[in-house]
Structure formats: C-alpha cells, structure tokens
Write a protein that holds these residues in place. Structure first.
Motif, mmCIF file in Angstrom:
data_model
loop_
_atom_site.group_PDB
_atom_site.id
_atom_site.type_symbol
_atom_site.label_atom_id
_atom_site.label_comp_id
_atom_site.label_asym_id
_atom_site.label_seq_id
_atom_site.Cartn_x
_atom_site.Cartn_y
_atom_site.Cartn_z
ATOM 1 N N VAL A 219 2.084 98.062 39.345
ATOM 2 C CA VAL A 219 1.217 98.828 38.429
ATOM 3 C C VAL A 219 -0.086 99.164 39.130
ATOM 4 O O VAL A 219 -0.635 98.363 39.884
ATOM 5 N N GLY A 220 -0.584 100.386 38.881
ATOM 6 C CA GLY A 220 -1.847 100.820 39.447
ATOM 7 C C GLY A 220 -3.009 100.534 38.513
ATOM 8 O O GLY A 220 -2.920 99.700 37.604
ATOM 9 N N THR A 221 -4.091 101.251 38.699
ATOM 10 C CA THR A 221 -5.292 101.088 37.882
ATOM 11 C C THR A 221 -5.310 102.121 36.770
ATOM 12 O O THR A 221 -5.185 103.319 37.038
ATOM 13 N N PRO A 222 -5.469 101.696 35.526
ATOM 14 C CA PRO A 222 -5.514 102.665 34.420
ATOM 15 C C PRO A 222 -6.701 103.617 34.552
ATOM 16 O O PRO A 222 -7.763 103.245 35.051
ATOM 17 N N ARG A 223 -6.484 104.860 34.109
ATOM 18 C CA ARG A 223 -7.574 105.839 34.088
ATOM 19 C C ARG A 223 -7.458 106.669 32.819
ATOM 20 O O ARG A 223 -6.395 106.743 32.190
ATOM 21 N N VAL A 224 -8.570 107.300 32.450
ATOM 22 C CA VAL A 224 -8.586 108.157 31.266
ATOM 23 C C VAL A 224 -7.925 109.484 31.605
ATOM 24 O O VAL A 224 -8.315 110.154 32.565
ATOM 25 N N LEU A 225 -6.916 109.856 30.817
ATOM 26 C CA LEU A 225 -6.263 111.146 31.010
ATOM 27 C C LEU A 225 -7.021 112.235 30.247
ATOM 28 O O LEU A 225 -7.310 113.296 30.795
ATOM 29 N N GLY B 93 11.386 86.345 31.875
ATOM 30 C CA GLY B 93 10.318 86.790 32.758
ATOM 31 C C GLY B 93 8.987 86.754 32.051
ATOM 32 O O GLY B 93 8.922 86.733 30.816
ATOM 33 N N GLY B 94 7.936 86.729 32.831
ATOM 34 C CA GLY B 94 6.600 86.666 32.269
ATOM 35 C C GLY B 94 6.074 88.030 31.880
ATOM 36 O O GLY B 94 6.727 89.060 32.054
ATOM 37 N N ARG B 95 4.850 88.042 31.372
ATOM 38 C CA ARG B 95 4.196 89.263 30.939
ATOM 39 C C ARG B 95 3.258 89.753 32.033
ATOM 40 O O ARG B 95 2.539 88.973 32.638
ATOM 41 N N ILE B 96 3.257 91.052 32.241
ATOM 42 C CA ILE B 96 2.359 91.688 33.194
ATOM 43 C C ILE B 96 1.317 92.460 32.411
ATOM 44 O O ILE B 96 1.654 93.355 31.623
ATOM 45 N N ALA B 97 0.053 92.106 32.581
ATOM 46 C CA ALA B 97 -1.032 92.796 31.867
ATOM 47 C C ALA B 97 -1.228 94.182 32.477
ATOM 48 O O ALA B 97 -1.353 94.325 33.693
ATOM 49 N N ILE B 98 -1.276 95.196 31.636
ATOM 50 C CA ILE B 98 -1.457 96.584 32.076
ATOM 51 C C ILE B 98 -2.881 97.060 31.826
ATOM 52 O O ILE B 98 -3.513 97.647 32.693
ATOM 53 N N SER B 99 -3.402 96.822 30.622
ATOM 54 C CA SER B 99 -4.714 97.332 30.241
ATOM 55 C C SER B 99 -5.758 96.226 30.303
ATOM 56 O O SER B 99 -5.440 95.033 30.296
ATOM 57 N N SER B 100 -7.003 96.658 30.334
ATOM 58 C CA SER B 100 -8.143 95.755 30.158
ATOM 59 C C SER B 100 -9.207 96.549 29.422
ATOM 60 O O SER B 100 -9.456 97.706 29.739
ATOM 61 N N GLY B 101 -9.793 95.952 28.413
ATOM 62 C CA GLY B 101 -10.746 96.686 27.603
ATOM 63 C C GLY B 101 -10.144 97.306 26.367
ATOM 64 O O GLY B 101 -10.809 98.065 25.665
ATOM 65 N N GLY C 221 -8.823 103.586 21.565
ATOM 66 C CA GLY C 221 -9.755 104.347 20.754
ATOM 67 C C GLY C 221 -9.452 105.832 20.854
ATOM 68 O O GLY C 221 -8.330 106.276 20.646
ATOM 69 N N ARG C 222 -10.441 106.629 21.237
ATOM 70 C CA ARG C 222 -10.248 108.073 21.345
ATOM 71 C C ARG C 222 -9.754 108.481 22.728
ATOM 72 O O ARG C 222 -9.613 109.667 23.002
ATOM 73 N N GLN C 223 -9.480 107.528 23.587
ATOM 74 C CA GLN C 223 -9.023 107.824 24.941
ATOM 75 C C GLN C 223 -7.503 107.722 25.056
ATOM 76 O O GLN C 223 -6.899 106.772 24.548
ATOM 77 N N MET C 224 -6.889 108.714 25.713
ATOM 78 C CA MET C 224 -5.508 108.597 26.154
ATOM 79 C C MET C 224 -5.549 108.109 27.594
ATOM 80 O O MET C 224 -6.144 108.755 28.458
ATOM 81 N N MET C 225 -4.940 106.961 27.834
ATOM 82 C CA MET C 225 -4.964 106.343 29.146
ATOM 83 C C MET C 225 -3.628 106.570 29.848
ATOM 84 O O MET C 225 -2.579 106.738 29.213
ATOM 85 N N GLY D 276 7.579 106.748 35.945
ATOM 86 C CA GLY D 276 6.525 106.581 36.935
ATOM 87 C C GLY D 276 5.139 106.416 36.357
ATOM 88 O O GLY D 276 4.187 106.137 37.095
ATOM 89 N N GLU D 277 5.009 106.597 35.028
ATOM 90 C CA GLU D 277 3.715 106.450 34.380
ATOM 91 C C GLU D 277 3.890 105.756 33.037
ATOM 92 O O GLU D 277 4.940 105.848 32.399
ATOM 93 N N LEU D 278 2.835 105.093 32.638
ATOM 94 C CA LEU D 278 2.776 104.478 31.315
ATOM 95 C C LEU D 278 1.513 104.992 30.628
ATOM 96 O O LEU D 278 0.421 104.941 31.197
ATOM 97 N N PHE D 279 1.691 105.535 29.417
ATOM 98 C CA PHE D 279 0.567 106.039 28.634
ATOM 99 C C PHE D 279 0.247 105.036 27.531
ATOM 100 O O PHE D 279 1.136 104.356 27.021
ATOM 101 N N TYR D 280 -1.008 104.974 27.148
ATOM 102 C CA TYR D 280 -1.395 104.194 25.982
ATOM 103 C C TYR D 280 -2.742 104.694 25.479
ATOM 104 O O TYR D 280 -3.435 105.454 26.163
ATOM 105 N N ARG D 281 -3.105 104.279 24.274
ATOM 106 C CA ARG D 281 -4.358 104.732 23.671
ATOM 107 C C ARG D 281 -5.358 103.587 23.601
ATOM 108 O O ARG D 281 -4.991 102.428 23.361
#
Length: 282
Positions: free
Chosen positions: A243-249, A200-208, A227-231, A220-225
């Motif tokens: 997948v939805g739109t990433p936001r800063v947690l 299977g191919g790759r699905i991009a989750i983050s941008s920036g 810089g200083r942001q927990m997304m 139901g959620e995927l977390f990632y960092r």
C-alpha cells in the motif's frame, strides 16, 4: 410555542451527479429527491439507489444513467434500502424491514417476480459487496456493535468478524483475495484491509479518518471518504499486499456517511474514472 407536522421521516432532497477524478461534477439526472446509497450497475448503464418515494416510503429505484429516467423497483409499505447489484447485473440485493428488522432480500433487477428472503434478522443488515464470481456476498450486521458476515445464497451466513468495534462497509477486492472495511478500533473510523477468507492480520490503510472503502476495478487503487474528501491510495493486492500513501483525489460537499450507517453513499464506475455521488440541493 412549538409548531410541528406529524408524519414519517422527511429526508432532504439531493441530486445524483457524476464526479470525475479532478472533482468536476455534472448531473446524472435533473430530478431532485431524497437519495442515498447509489450503486452503479456492472454494465454502467443503470444506477440503483434508495430513494424516498412520493408516498414518503423508502424504496429501491433504478435510474437510467444515460437518460436519467427513474423506475421504481420496490413498493412495499416497509423500508427497502442498501441496494447491491449482483456481478452479472441480473439481480439486486437489498435490505428490507418486511420481516421486522432489515434483513437481506433479492429480486430480479428488471422488477419481474417477487422478492425472495436471503437472511433472517433481529437487527439491521446491509450487503455491500460480492465476490467477483457472484457466489458470495459480504454484509454488515448491526448486532451488538457492527460485525461482518459472508453469505452464499441458499446457505447459512458465516461470521467473518466478531469484535467489540464497529466494522462497516466491507468490500471485496477484484481478485477476491482481500477485504477492505472501516473499523473504529483506533478511536475513530479508519480503513483496514485483511486477507479473505483468512487467516491474517489487518493492514491499516488510512490515518486521520476513513469510511466507505471501494476498490478500483483493476485492483490497483483503493478509494475511501474522509469527511468532504475523496481519498485514493495505490495498492498491490496480489498474493501479498502493498500500500502507498493516501492522497486527496477531490473534495466536495456531498452526502456523507454517518457513524451509524454501515453502507457507502457513493460508487465508482468500472473504469475507475468517475464517481456517482449525491449533491445536496441548494
């Protein structure tokens, strides 16, 4: 004139803290030490962490999550790092320089018995996730770049990726059907998800920018960092992946991941409501 002190690498001290989803932090332990790569045990009662011991060596320690007491698990003169709990909580995998490069070993989580070798290595390796049933772990191997391998203890490793890019921090989804990881194929580290075991191919989750993906326990959620942001990003990781739109947690000046570090410097509890992180000492 240049004045210096000869000796081993000295790491800056920090404090283990719990951080909730709003960004509120409270100490897990009052002890300040050079911590890295904390991992919450499956029952939430302990945190395994790499810590520079009083003798200057990097070892695996286990911290009682309620009382904050520390128990030293390894004491070999070589570096032990990148701890990982087995899903049943009975064993810990870690990377060890005892055989030259940092190969994978494991031992009983209560410290009984001697560590056992899982892999041979000529370059550094680090295990970052298990399939939920505890049969297979996934690890990165520095190698030519950073490639991903899977391993069933007792068997030979299986290469999962072979690209010219740095693929780091692989993490299985709770249902075992998907693998999240970071790759710099777009010019900087970003988070991707791909089916496991494939194809299977790759699905991009983050941008920036994004590193160190971790799944919420319910998938139901995927977390990632970044810089200083927990997304955080909402996902549906069933037979198909949405997948939805990433936001800063939340944001905070916690110990970051470096370009050359394949493992994450935080972890999430089983209910997905708290994170264990490393706050630098003032």
């Amino acid at each position: 004139a240049l004045v210096y002190v000869a000796g081993d690498v000295v790491r800056l001290p920090g404090t283990l803290v719990w951080v909730d989803r709003s960004g509120k932090a409270e100490p897990l332990s009052d002890r300040q030490a050079p911590y890295a790569m904390p991992r919450v045990s499956p029952d939430g009662a302990r945190v395994a962490v790499r810590m520079q011991s009083p003798d200057g060596n990097d070892d695996i320690w286990v911290v009682d999550a309620e009382r904050g007491t520390h128990t030293r698990l390894t004491s070999d003169p070589e570096t032990d790092t990148v701890p990982l709990w087995r899903p049943d909580g009975k064993r810990l995998v870690f990377s060890s320089g005892r055989t030259g490069a940092n190969a994978l070993m494991w031992m009983a989580a209560d410290g009984s018995g001697a560590p056992e070798e899982l892999t041979k290595a000529t370059t550094n390796q680090g295990a970052t996730s298990w399939l939920p049933d505890g049969t297979t772990l996934v690890y990165y191997d520095v190698g030519r770049t950073y490639d991903i391998f899977t391993l069933k203890p007792g068997d030979s490793p299986v290469r999962f990726s072979d690209t010219p890019f740095r693929e780091q921090g692989p993490a299985f989804s709770p249902d075992g059907r998907w693998l999240a990881f970071s790759s710099n194929e777009a010019g900087q580290a970003e988070i991707y998800v791909t089916p496991y075991p494939g194809p299977g191919g790759r699905i991009a989750i983050s941008s920036g920018g994004g590193r160190s993906a971790r799944w919420s326990p319910n998938g139901g959620e995927l977390f990632y960092r970044n810089g200083r942001q927990m997304m955080v990003v909402a996902v549906e990781a069933g037979p198909t992946f949405r997948v939805g739109t990433p936001r800063v947690l939340f944001e905070g000046d916690y110990l970051p991941e470096s370009d050359t570090q394949g493992a994450h410097n935080y972890d999430v509890t089983r209910d997905g409501q708290r994170f264990v992180m490393i706050a630098p000492t003032e």
